[in-house]
Scaffold this motif. Structure first.
Motif, PDB file in Angstrom:
ATOM      1  N   ALA A  10       0.737  -1.204   0.100  1.00  0.00           N
ATOM      2  CA  ALA A  10      -0.081  -0.079   0.055  1.00  0.00           C
ATOM      3  C   ALA A  10       0.896   1.207   0.149  1.00  0.00           C
ATOM      4  O   ALA A  10       0.469   2.227  -0.767  1.00  0.00           O
ATOM      5  N   LEU A  11       1.957   1.407   0.975  1.00  0.00           N
ATOM      6  CA  LEU A  11       2.792   2.286   0.965  1.00  0.00           C
ATOM      7  C   LEU A  11       3.558   2.423  -0.557  1.00  0.00           C
ATOM      8  O   LEU A  11       3.688   3.496  -0.847  1.00  0.00           O
ATOM      9  N   ALA A  12       3.815   1.687  -1.110  1.00  0.00           N
ATOM     10  CA  ALA A  12       4.277   1.596  -2.631  1.00  0.00           C
ATOM     11  C   ALA A  12       3.483   2.296  -3.617  1.00  0.00           C
ATOM     12  O   ALA A  12       3.665   3.331  -4.413  1.00  0.00           O
ATOM     13  N   GLY A  13       2.149   1.942  -3.457  1.00  0.00           N
ATOM     14  CA  GLY A  13       1.209   2.562  -4.293  1.00  0.00           C
ATOM     15  C   GLY A  13       0.653   3.864  -3.942  1.00  0.00           C
ATOM     16  O   GLY A  13       0.656   4.954  -4.772  1.00  0.00           O
ATOM     17  N   ILE A  14       0.770   4.310  -2.771  1.00  0.00           N
ATOM     18  CA  ILE A  14       0.666   5.897  -2.435  1.00  0.00           C
ATOM     19  C   ILE A  14       1.833   6.719  -2.800  1.00  0.00           C
ATOM     20  O   ILE A  14       1.598   7.829  -3.104  1.00  0.00           O
ATOM     21  N   THR A  15       2.809   6.040  -2.547  1.00  0.00           N
ATOM     22  CA  THR A  15       4.178   6.653  -3.058  1.00  0.00           C
ATOM     23  C   THR A  15       4.257   7.152  -4.674  1.00  0.00           C
ATOM     24  O   THR A  15       4.415   8.053  -4.948  1.00  0.00           O
ATOM     25  N   ALA A  16       3.847   6.223  -5.383  1.00  0.00           N
ATOM     26  CA  ALA A  16       3.554   6.380  -6.771  1.00  0.00           C
ATOM     27  C   ALA A  16       2.569   7.462  -6.964  1.00  0.00           C
ATOM     28  O   ALA A  16       2.897   8.324  -7.730  1.00  0.00           O
ATOM     29  N   ALA A  17       1.458   7.466  -6.404  1.00  0.00           N
ATOM     30  CA  ALA A  17       0.696   8.448  -6.772  1.00  0.00           C
ATOM     31  C   ALA A  17       1.046   9.743  -6.145  1.00  0.00           C
ATOM     32  O   ALA A  17       0.745  10.731  -6.814  1.00  0.00           O
ATOM     33  N   ALA A  18       1.700   9.818  -4.977  1.00  0.00           N
ATOM     34  CA  ALA A  18       2.369  11.054  -4.579  1.00  0.00           C
ATOM     35  C   ALA A  18       3.028  11.737  -5.601  1.00  0.00           C
ATOM     36  O   ALA A  18       3.176  12.991  -5.751  1.00  0.00           O
ATOM     37  N   VAL A  41      -9.520  17.634 -11.789  1.00  0.00           N
ATOM     38  CA  VAL A  41     -10.405  16.419 -11.545  1.00  0.00           C
ATOM     39  C   VAL A  41     -11.512  17.102 -10.697  1.00  0.00           C
ATOM     40  O   VAL A  41     -12.912  16.714 -10.498  1.00  0.00           O
ATOM     41  N   GLY A  42     -10.912  17.944  -9.556  1.00  0.00           N
ATOM     42  CA  GLY A  42     -11.915  18.450  -8.643  1.00  0.00           C
ATOM     43  C   GLY A  42     -12.681  19.541  -9.240  1.00  0.00           C
ATOM     44  O   GLY A  42     -14.060  19.429  -8.868  1.00  0.00           O
ATOM     45  N   GLY A  43     -12.437  20.246 -10.326  1.00  0.00           N
ATOM     46  CA  GLY A  43     -13.236  21.088 -10.886  1.00  0.00           C
ATOM     47  C   GLY A  43     -14.408  20.247 -11.558  1.00  0.00           C
ATOM     48  O   GLY A  43     -15.479  20.835 -11.450  1.00  0.00           O
ATOM     49  N   VAL A  44     -14.112  19.092 -12.134  1.00  0.00           N
ATOM     50  CA  VAL A  44     -15.235  18.120 -12.788  1.00  0.00           C
ATOM     51  C   VAL A  44     -16.172  17.925 -11.562  1.00  0.00           C
ATOM     52  O   VAL A  44     -17.241  17.665 -11.755  1.00  0.00           O
ATOM     53  N   VAL A  45     -15.591  17.361 -10.408  1.00  0.00           N
ATOM     54  CA  VAL A  45     -16.372  16.964  -9.364  1.00  0.00           C
ATOM     55  C   VAL A  45     -17.240  18.386  -8.920  1.00  0.00           C
ATOM     56  O   VAL A  45     -18.217  18.020  -8.845  1.00  0.00           O
ATOM     57  N   LEU A  70     -10.280  19.547  -2.202  1.00  0.00           N
ATOM     58  CA  LEU A  70      -9.186  18.865  -2.478  1.00  0.00           C
ATOM     59  C   LEU A  70      -8.481  18.117  -1.624  1.00  0.00           C
ATOM     60  O   LEU A  70      -8.095  17.042  -1.948  1.00  0.00           O
ATOM     61  N   VAL A  71      -8.675  18.252  -0.175  1.00  0.00           N
ATOM     62  CA  VAL A  71      -8.164  17.229   0.769  1.00  0.00           C
ATOM     63  C   VAL A  71      -8.953  15.956   0.535  1.00  0.00           C
ATOM     64  O   VAL A  71      -8.227  14.984   0.749  1.00  0.00           O
ATOM     65  N   GLY A  72     -10.053  16.154   0.408  1.00  0.00           N
ATOM     66  CA  GLY A  72     -11.125  14.786   0.431  1.00  0.00           C
ATOM     67  C   GLY A  72     -10.962  14.173  -0.861  1.00  0.00           C
ATOM     68  O   GLY A  72     -10.432  12.820  -0.832  1.00  0.00           O
ATOM     69  N   THR A  73     -10.539  15.014  -2.095  1.00  0.00           N
ATOM     70  CA  THR A  73     -10.283  14.290  -3.273  1.00  0.00           C
ATOM     71  C   THR A  73      -8.879  13.538  -3.178  1.00  0.00           C
ATOM     72  O   THR A  73      -8.373  12.369  -3.714  1.00  0.00           O
ATOM     73  N   GLY A  74      -7.694  14.057  -2.473  1.00  0.00           N
ATOM     74  CA  GLY A  74      -6.523  13.723  -2.215  1.00  0.00           C
ATOM     75  C   GLY A  74      -6.706  12.436  -1.458  1.00  0.00           C
ATOM     76  O   GLY A  74      -5.970  11.417  -1.619  1.00  0.00           O
TER      77      GLY A  74
END
Length: 593
Positions: A10-18, A41-45, A70-74
């Motif tokens: 999971a940490l590997a996936g989060i690091t890749a996304a970050a 993406v937030g604008g579309v939301v 933005l925090v929630g999307t992140g």
């Protein structure tokens, strides 16, 4: 897969996304901040979510609703990234497909925003590519954490002649024997000596089994991994591998954060703050009337008569504040007109400017809410600009368009009936703040902002209400939004604990472009008592009011209502903000000791 391994995956996936999001930010400096994946993406939301959810966000977070989004999307993205990291251990293609999907979503979101071009896809593409690379580095590359055990290794048979641990079960189909271990020498069943048949004609098993405990079922022994080590021990993460993994992840996360913050900083440096600071607004040919003495009662908790620029509410759909260069800004007035015109910022400043105090209110303001403010605005009368383009007689709507594509539909009559509707360039004696519409915005007394207060305006189109619905109308809001007569208790606040004796109850009331005639207060459903009104600049601003109450011990309910200059008293009927503004009497409960 062990719990520990899942955490690392999971940490590997989060690091890749970050890394994907962080690196996209400096790229977006070149293509525009709205092209950054998180913002796009937030604008579309914002555009797509149901109106009830938008209102809930405003109710919960107020003017911080965009930060919350933005925090929630992140956080949501982080959750999916962790899942893709775990899936990538089983098959790397799963994780890469997840990151690619996020990249496609980012590209689609950026390209569908108003005014987008092909370059806006670049941040999402670069981010997704680097995110995929980071995931590969952790799963199959040099940063791989070894092992990634999805299941225990296949048991390996012990060497011939060895004694299995107590409680082990012999292979299926074999017959356990009881007795001493055969002496050293060629093992039975080897090529050197064929196995001796038993009376039943079955071969004797190679490895003697331990006796089965009479106490109950036999517990299988732990499977043995290559090298004779138990599988559980073989699945443990090697300390050196773990250090390499965590160190690499920390470096990449730090790089992602630095890139993201650096990108935001660079975007700010490329913004228009310096251009705004260099502007010197001309003096108005018609200054605003002076604020009368006593207009501001200066009481604790009571909103000041003039709202500061910093304290003025902000409600709009822009996740990042548009940065509009005043030198390149243009206003186009077109549509159902006799003559289309285009104006520059310099054109506006060269015209005779007027200055007026006007109170603006958001239609999302709940009864007793604070999404309202009063400021001194400087600008060009919209009536003059419309007269110059000669609108058609049937053009009953003026559609204001923001640089980010947002639209509002204002009744043409409201811009030409003599009220101080302005194309504003200044606020409280300085150029418009960037977050409040710099370089130019609309200000129209008496109408809620969703139908009139177009910030960062670049276009005015004369059309008809029958032909075009502005941004909020298809989302359930009324076509026209005249401000309702409202009042609010500012002091004392709800659940305040007061002492027995004289207490000043005070607040504000508003009915822009009509004015307030009377404010009344009552305690515990008693008789209505007339409050004292402070003076106001004009009918286009709110007014402060106060009433002295001789407080008695106990819990009390305070209510307020206002009557406008037309004689209409605000209704007791409670209505939500949708579709055209809230109604009801503001009520607070206080305790007196």
């Amino acid at each position: 897969m062990s719990t520990t391994s899942r955490r690392y995956a999971a940490l590997a996936g989060i690091t890749a996304a970050a890394v994907a999001i962080g690196i996209a930010e400096p790229v977006a400096v070149l293509t525009g901040p709205r092209s950054a994946p998180l913002v796009a993406v937030g604008g579309v939301v914002v555009d797509a979510v149901p109106e009830s959810l938008k209102q809930l966000a405003i109710d919960l977070f107020g003017t911080a609703d965009k930060i919350a989004l933005l925090v929630g999307t992140g956080l949501l993205l982080g959750g999916f990234a962790a899942l893709f990291g775990v899936l990538a251990v089983r098959r790397l293609a799963f994780g890469l497909a997840g990151i690619a999907a996020f990249g496609v979503i980012g590209v689609a979101a950026a390209l569908t925003r108003s005014g987008a071009d092909a370059a806006d896809a670049l941040p999402s593409l670069v981010g997704a590519g680097l995110g995929g690379l980071v995931l590969w580095l952790f799963i199959d590359g040099p940063f791989e954490l070894d092992p990634w055990p999805w299941s225990p290794p296949t048991p390996i048979a012990p060497p011939a002649g060895s004694v299995p641990p107590a409680g082990s079960v012999p292979p299926a189909g074999s017959v356990p024997t009881v007795g001493p271990v055969p002496p050293a020498g060629p093992a039975r069943g080897s090529r050197a000596e064929p196995p001796s048949p038993t009376p039943e004609g079955l071969p004797v098993p190679v490895t003697p089994a331990a006796p089965v405990s009479p106490a109950g079922p036999v517990t299988p022994a732990a499977p043995v991994a290559p090298g004779g080590q138990p599988a559980a021990r073989a699945a443990e993460v090697d300390p050196e591998s773990r250090r390499r993994f965590l160190t690499s992840g920390g470096v990449l996360l730090g790089t992602a954060v630095a890139a993201g913050l650096g990108g935001r900083w660079l975007a700010g440096r490329r913004g228009v703050s310096a251009a705004r600071d260099a502007i010197r607004l001309p003096a108005p040919v018609a200054p605003a009337a002076a604020v009368p003495a006593g207009a501001d009662l200066s009481l604790a908790q009571l909103a000041p008569y003039v709202t500061s620029n910093l304290g003025f509410y902000r409600i709009d759909t822009a996740l990042v504040v548009p940065q509009v260069d005043p030198d390149s800004w243009r206003l186009r007035i077109h549509g159902r007109v006799g003559t289309e015109r285009t104006y520059t910022y310099a054109d506006l400043l060269a015209r005779p400017l007027v200055e007026r105090y006007v109170t603006l209110a958001c239609v999302s303001n709940e009864v007793g809410g604070d999404l309202i403010g009063n400021a001194r605005w400087l600008g060009v009368p919209l009536r003059e600009l419309l007269d110059e383009v000669e609108p058609d007689a049937d053009a009953d709507q003026v559609v204001g368009r923001s640089v980010d594509g947002w639209t509002c539909g204002t009744p043409t009559a409201a811009l030409r009936d003599g009220r101080d509707a302005l194309l504003a360039v200044g606020m409280n004696g300085e150029p418009l703040p960037v977050e409040h519409g710099f370089p130019v915005r609309m200000v129209v007394p008496g109408l809620y902002g969703y139908v009139s207060a177009c910030k960062w305006v670049t276009e005015l189109e004369l059309t008809r209400f029958a032909d075009f619905d502005a941004y909020w109308v298809p989302r359930g809001w009324s076509v026209e939004g005249p401000i309702k007569t409202q009042s609010r208790i500012d002091t004392p606040r709800g659940r305040n604990r007061l002492t027995t004796g004289p207490v000043t109850i005070a607040g504000v009331a508003w009915a822009q472009h009509r004015g307030i005639r009377q404010v009344e207060v009552r305690v515990d459903d008693g008789e209505w008592q007339q409050a004292e009104l402070a003076p106001a600049v004009s009918v286009d601003t709110w007014v402060q009011w106060s009433w002295r109450w001789d407080a008695t011990p106990g819990e009390h309910r305070l209510q307020v209502r206002a009557t406008d200059a037309t004689g209409e008293t605000q209704t007791e009927r409670t209505q939500d903000v949708v579709p055209d503004g809230a109604t009801g009497w503001h009520t607070v409960t206080v305790t007196v000791r």
